[in-house]
Design a protein around this motif. Structure first.
Motif, PDB file in Angstrom:
ATOM      1  N   CYS A  54       0.831  -1.207   0.000  1.00  0.00           N
ATOM      2  CA  CYS A  54       0.000   0.000   0.000  1.00  0.00           C
ATOM      3  C   CYS A  54       0.869   1.262   0.000  1.00  0.00           C
ATOM      4  N   ALA A  55       1.900   1.261   0.830  1.00  0.00           N
ATOM      5  CA  ALA A  55       2.796   2.417   0.909  1.00  0.00           C
ATOM      6  C   ALA A  55       3.535   2.620  -0.414  1.00  0.00           C
ATOM      7  N   ASP A  56       3.990   1.521  -1.034  1.00  0.00           N
ATOM      8  CA  ASP A  56       4.687   1.621  -2.319  1.00  0.00           C
ATOM      9  C   ASP A  56       3.780   2.198  -3.403  1.00  0.00           C
ATOM     10  N   LEU A  57       2.534   1.695  -3.463  1.00  0.00           N
ATOM     11  CA  LEU A  57       1.578   2.201  -4.454  1.00  0.00           C
ATOM     12  C   LEU A  57       1.313   3.689  -4.253  1.00  0.00           C
ATOM     13  N   LYS A  58       1.122   4.072  -2.997  1.00  0.00           N
ATOM     14  CA  LYS A  58       0.817   5.469  -2.701  1.00  0.00           C
ATOM     15  C   LYS A  58       2.000   6.373  -3.032  1.00  0.00           C
TER      16      LYS A  58
END
Length: 119
Positions: A54-58
Motif C-alpha cells: 500500500c505504501a509503495d503504491l501510494k
C-alpha cells in the motif's frame, strides 16, 4: 442571471478537469484522455506485507502527482475451523481451533488507466 453563468463555468471547469492530455489520432482529431476513478482492493494474510505494498503504491502515485485516497482499512475476516483432535472419535473430547485472518485495504486513484497500468 449571473449565478447561472457562474454555475455554467463551474460545470465547464469540472468537465475539463475530467480530461488530461490530448491525443491526436490518424485523422488529426484530438481526443482527450479520460480520467477514471480506479479502486484497487488488496487482500493478504500478512499485515506487514500488505501495508508495504500500500505504501509503495501510494508513493509511486504521489511521485506522478496523481490524486490518491487511502489505504482504507476494511474489517478483518476471520475464518475459523474447529475440529476434533482424535481422528477415531474415541477418548477425551479435545478440540483444535484453527483460524486464518484475511486483511483488506482499499486505495482509490483518480487518473487515466494508462498511467495506473505503469504503476
Amino acid at each position: 442571471y449571473s449565478e447561472v453563468i457562474k454555475s455554467d463555468r463551474n460545470m465547464a471547469t469540472a468537465a475539463a478537469a475530467a480530461y488530461t492530455k490530448k491525443e491526436v489520432d490518424a485523422a488529426g482529431v484530438a481526443e482527450p484522455e479520460k480520467v477514471h476513478r480506479i479502486r484497487i482492493t488488496l487482500t493478504s494474510r500478512n499485515v506487514k506485507n500488505l501495508e508495504k505494498v500500500c505504501a509503495d503504491l501510494k508513493n509511486k502515485a504521489n511521485e506522478q502527482n496523481l490524486a490518491v485516497s487511502g489505504p482504507v482499512r476494511l474489517p478483518t475476516k476471520i475464518l475459523r475451523i474447529t475440529t476434533r483432535k482424535a481422528p477415531s472419535g474415541e477418548g477425551t473430547n479435545t478440540w483444535d481451533r484453527f483460524q486464518m485472518r484475511i486483511h483488506k485495504r482499499l486505495i482509490d486513484l483518480h487518473a487515466p488507466s494508462d498511467v495506473v497500468k505503469k504503476l
